[in-house]
Design a protein around this motif. Structure first.
Motif, PDB file in Angstrom:
ATOM      1  N   GLU A  42      -7.053   2.032   5.682  1.00 19.60           N
ATOM      2  CA  GLU A  42      -6.919   3.303   4.983  1.00 19.60           C
ATOM      3  C   GLU A  42      -7.728   3.343   3.686  1.00 19.60           C
ATOM      4  O   GLU A  42      -7.557   4.271   2.886  1.00 19.60           O
ATOM      5  CB  GLU A  42      -5.435   3.572   4.677  1.00 19.60           C
ATOM      6  CG  GLU A  42      -4.562   3.720   5.903  1.00 19.60           C
ATOM      7  CD  GLU A  42      -4.844   4.997   6.670  1.00 19.60           C
ATOM      8  OE1 GLU A  42      -5.474   5.908   6.086  1.00 19.60           O
ATOM      9  OE2 GLU A  42      -4.442   5.086   7.843  1.00 19.60           O
ATOM     10  N   SER A  43      -8.546   2.325   3.456  1.00 22.05           N
ATOM     11  CA  SER A  43      -9.374   2.246   2.234  1.00 22.05           C
ATOM     12  C   SER A  43      -8.495   2.294   0.984  1.00 22.05           C
ATOM     13  O   SER A  43      -8.817   2.972  -0.006  1.00 22.05           O
ATOM     14  CB  SER A  43     -10.401   3.395   2.199  1.00 22.05           C
ATOM     15  OG  SER A  43     -11.247   3.341   3.334  1.00 22.05           O
ATOM     16  N   ALA A  44      -7.393   1.585   1.010  1.00 21.04           N
ATOM     17  CA  ALA A  44      -6.473   1.511  -0.126  1.00 21.04           C
ATOM     18  C   ALA A  44      -6.384   0.071  -0.604  1.00 21.04           C
ATOM     19  O   ALA A  44      -6.698  -0.879   0.125  1.00 21.04           O
ATOM     20  CB  ALA A  44      -5.093   2.028   0.277  1.00 21.04           C
ATOM     21  N   GLY A  45      -5.946  -0.103  -1.842  1.00 19.15           N
ATOM     22  CA  GLY A  45      -5.740  -1.445  -2.366  1.00 19.15           C
ATOM     23  C   GLY A  45      -4.368  -1.972  -2.006  1.00 19.15           C
ATOM     24  O   GLY A  45      -3.447  -1.217  -1.667  1.00 19.15           O
ATOM     25  N   PHE A  46      -4.213  -3.306  -2.072  1.00 19.29           N
ATOM     26  CA  PHE A  46      -2.910  -3.914  -1.780  1.00 19.29           C
ATOM     27  C   PHE A  46      -2.662  -5.068  -2.731  1.00 19.29           C
ATOM     28  O   PHE A  46      -3.564  -5.859  -3.023  1.00 19.29           O
ATOM     29  CB  PHE A  46      -2.858  -4.432  -0.334  1.00 19.29           C
ATOM     30  CG  PHE A  46      -1.601  -5.218  -0.054  1.00 19.29           C
ATOM     31  CD1 PHE A  46      -0.372  -4.583   0.054  1.00 19.29           C
ATOM     32  CD2 PHE A  46      -1.643  -6.606   0.052  1.00 19.29           C
ATOM     33  CE1 PHE A  46       0.777  -5.323   0.282  1.00 19.29           C
ATOM     34  CE2 PHE A  46      -0.492  -7.343   0.290  1.00 19.29           C
ATOM     35  CZ  PHE A  46       0.721  -6.691   0.409  1.00 19.29           C
ATOM     36  N   ARG A  47      -1.421  -5.183  -3.199  1.00 19.90           N
ATOM     37  CA  ARG A  47      -1.036  -6.287  -4.066  1.00 19.90           C
ATOM     38  C   ARG A  47       0.414  -6.675  -3.748  1.00 19.90           C
ATOM     39  O   ARG A  47       1.253  -5.809  -3.511  1.00 19.90           O
ATOM     40  CB  ARG A  47      -1.153  -5.881  -5.542  1.00 19.90           C
ATOM     41  CG  ARG A  47      -0.894  -7.058  -6.496  1.00 19.90           C
ATOM     42  CD  ARG A  47      -1.050  -6.672  -7.968  1.00 19.90           C
ATOM     43  NE  ARG A  47       0.119  -5.956  -8.458  1.00 19.90           N
ATOM     44  CZ  ARG A  47       0.161  -4.667  -8.718  1.00 19.90           C
ATOM     45  NH1 ARG A  47      -0.915  -3.913  -8.510  1.00 19.90           N
ATOM     46  NH2 ARG A  47       1.257  -4.095  -9.174  1.00 19.90           N
TER      47      ARG A  47
ATOM     48  N   LEU B 112       0.557  -5.422   5.785  1.00 15.29           N
ATOM     49  CA  LEU B 112       0.285  -4.358   4.808  1.00 15.29           C
ATOM     50  C   LEU B 112      -1.148  -4.422   4.304  1.00 15.29           C
ATOM     51  O   LEU B 112      -1.764  -3.384   4.036  1.00 15.29           O
ATOM     52  CB  LEU B 112       1.273  -4.451   3.642  1.00 15.29           C
ATOM     53  CG  LEU B 112       2.743  -4.149   3.993  1.00 15.29           C
ATOM     54  CD1 LEU B 112       3.631  -4.358   2.764  1.00 15.29           C
ATOM     55  CD2 LEU B 112       2.895  -2.721   4.514  1.00 15.29           C
ATOM     56  N   SER B 113      -1.682  -5.624   4.179  1.00 17.26           N
ATOM     57  CA  SER B 113      -3.064  -5.770   3.722  1.00 17.26           C
ATOM     58  C   SER B 113      -4.027  -5.169   4.740  1.00 17.26           C
ATOM     59  O   SER B 113      -4.981  -4.453   4.383  1.00 17.26           O
ATOM     60  CB  SER B 113      -3.386  -7.249   3.486  1.00 17.26           C
ATOM     61  OG  SER B 113      -4.728  -7.402   3.090  1.00 17.26           O
TER      62      SER B 113
ATOM     63  N   LEU C 203       3.736  -4.440  -2.907  1.00 18.01           N
ATOM     64  CA  LEU C 203       4.972  -5.013  -2.365  1.00 18.01           C
ATOM     65  C   LEU C 203       5.519  -5.985  -3.388  1.00 18.01           C
ATOM     66  O   LEU C 203       4.840  -6.942  -3.770  1.00 18.01           O
ATOM     67  CB  LEU C 203       4.696  -5.728  -1.044  1.00 18.01           C
ATOM     68  CG  LEU C 203       5.904  -6.363  -0.356  1.00 18.01           C
ATOM     69  CD1 LEU C 203       6.878  -5.282   0.133  1.00 18.01           C
ATOM     70  CD2 LEU C 203       5.455  -7.234   0.817  1.00 18.01           C
ATOM     71  N   SER C 204       6.761  -5.759  -3.835  1.00 24.32           N
ATOM     72  CA  SER C 204       7.349  -6.580  -4.898  1.00 24.32           C
ATOM     73  C   SER C 204       8.670  -7.160  -4.421  1.00 24.32           C
ATOM     74  O   SER C 204       9.532  -6.442  -3.894  1.00 24.32           O
ATOM     75  CB  SER C 204       7.591  -5.740  -6.160  1.00 24.32           C
ATOM     76  OG  SER C 204       6.388  -5.147  -6.602  1.00 24.32           O
ATOM     77  N   TYR C 205       8.826  -8.480  -4.609  1.00 21.14           N
ATOM     78  CA  TYR C 205      10.070  -9.168  -4.273  1.00 21.14           C
ATOM     79  C   TYR C 205      10.854  -9.414  -5.558  1.00 21.14           C
ATOM     80  O   TYR C 205      10.378 -10.109  -6.469  1.00 21.14           O
ATOM     81  CB  TYR C 205       9.786 -10.504  -3.587  1.00 21.14           C
ATOM     82  CG  TYR C 205       9.156 -10.368  -2.225  1.00 21.14           C
ATOM     83  CD1 TYR C 205       9.944 -10.150  -1.094  1.00 21.14           C
ATOM     84  CD2 TYR C 205       7.774 -10.464  -2.060  1.00 21.14           C
ATOM     85  CE1 TYR C 205       9.364 -10.035   0.171  1.00 21.14           C
ATOM     86  CE2 TYR C 205       7.190 -10.348  -0.811  1.00 21.14           C
ATOM     87  CZ  TYR C 205       7.995 -10.134   0.300  1.00 21.14           C
ATOM     88  OH  TYR C 205       7.417 -10.021   1.540  1.00 21.14           O
TER      89      TYR C 205
END
Length: 375
Positions: free
Chosen positions: A257-262, A250-251, A302-304
């Motif tokens: 796509e020039s998007a952030g990831f957390r 996902l990162s 992405l959240s677990y």
């Protein structure tokens, strides 16, 4: 039944020879017994099919047996197996008169053997036996016919179900292929087109920027080629194959796509199909942002949680009314493909948006007990 016929024929011949050691008709009886034995054996081998030769054979057996009964009444009880032979060979309407004729010969033979006054049992007994035998056989034949019809229906139904399953499988595979193509090849080609168009616009005024766009397009083309190869072999998305973990995949996708990831929470070991579906969902959602939202920023989260894994895709674009089937300008398989993937995993899809206020797409996938294992 064939064995019974031969047994009765042998018993009748033995009785005749014991009662009449040798008479003028004895040679004829021996010859007729031999002929009847051979004729019956031929019919037993050929089976119960109705055909001119089969009917001729049955007529020959009956005629030889009648001559034997006339010469020696003790052969009358060979008629019982002949009842079933006639019923198996002839149609029901023709077989019953034949049984009646054979029964009449049996009654006449029994009266000749009685040497007494008229005995009603000799007249009533053989017809009763013939009636019972005929009724049992006809009932069994009708049951067998219904059973054959039922088996034919079951076979036909099974074939229809198999054809339906093949059609459904074909439709499901087509849907899967359309979603895979939309989420991989189509999105990559769209990105390449946009980058090449940007390179063309800046080619004269800003050559370094144009070359950067071309290199980025080439990188996307290489990634698309890897996706196509994995797509042909039905493997995991290229992002998962490159790094192994869902977070890394996902990162990388967000970076392209020039998007952030957390990522939030403690990572869990998810099945491959869940990881692949989440990557594909993220690809589709970011493609919608790029093509339709007009957003300046986008973010993947992405959240677990204890009982589920969440994937959120947020943007600050133009937004839309969630009750509509798709964002303004959207086309193809974007949201329907995402909904189908979420439904296959038993999850839920939530979209929060309003015109001019951006969009948040949230996917929740439930975790079963075997999946809740820490890496």
């Amino acid at each position: 039944m064939h064995a019974v016929f031969y047994l009765l024929l042998a018993a009748s011949l033995t009785r005749y020879l014991l009662r009449h050691p040798w008479e003028g008709r004895s040679p004829w009886i021996l010859v007729l017994c031999a002929v009847l034995t051979v004729l019956y054996a031929v019919g037993a081998v050929s089976g119960p099919r109705v055909a001119p030769r089969r009917l001729a054979w049955l007529g020959g057996v009956v005629v030889v047996w009648m001559v034997l009964v006339i010469l020696a009444p003790s052969f009358a009880w060979c008629a019982v197996p002949l009842f079933y032979t006639g019923l198996r060979t002839l149609p029901e309407r023709a077989a019953i008169p034949l049984v009646a004729l054979l029964t009449a010969f049996v009654v006449g033979a029994q009266l000749r053997l009685s040497h007494r006054d008229f005995d009603p049992d000799l007249v009533v007994g053989p017809p009763a036996v013939a009636a019972i035998a005929t009724a049992v056989f006809v009932h069994a034949q009708r049951l067998a016919a219904r059973q054959r019809a039922l088996i034919d229906d079951l076979i036909r139904t099974r074939r229809e179900l198999a054809a339906t399953e093949r059609r459904e499988g074909t439709l499901a595979e087509r849907q899967r292929l359309s979603m895979e193509i939309h989420d991989t090849l189509a999105q990559g080609l769209s990105s390449q087109r946009m980058l090449l168009q940007a390179a063309e616009r800046t080619w004269d005024g800003d050559p370094p920027a144009a070359r950067t766009h071309v290199r980025t397009a080439a990188s996307i083309a290489e990634h698309n080629l890897a996706e196509a190869r994995r797509f042909v072999h039905d493997l995991a998305p290229a992002d998962l194959a490159e790094g192994g973990s869902l977070e890394a995949a996902l990162s990388r996708l967000a970076a392209r796509e020039s998007a952030g990831f957390r990522a939030d929470g403690t990572p869990l070991a998810l099945p491959d199909r869940v990881q692949s579906a989440l990557v594909r969902i993220a690809q589709g959602a970011l493609a919608n942002v790029r093509e339709h939202a007009g957003a300046s920023t986008a973010a993947l989260t992405l959240s677990y949680l204890d009982d589920q894994v969440l994937l959120d895709v947020a943007d600050d674009g133009r937004g839309f009314t969630p009750s509509a089937t798709a964002p303004p300008g959207a086309r193809g398989h974007g949201l329907p493909a995402i909904e189908a993937r979420v439904r296959q995993l038993g999850g839920t899809l939530t979209i929060e948006s309003a015109p001019g206020e951006g969009t948040v797409l949230s996917v929740a996938i439930p975790l079963t007990t075997p999946l809740r294992e820490h890496r």
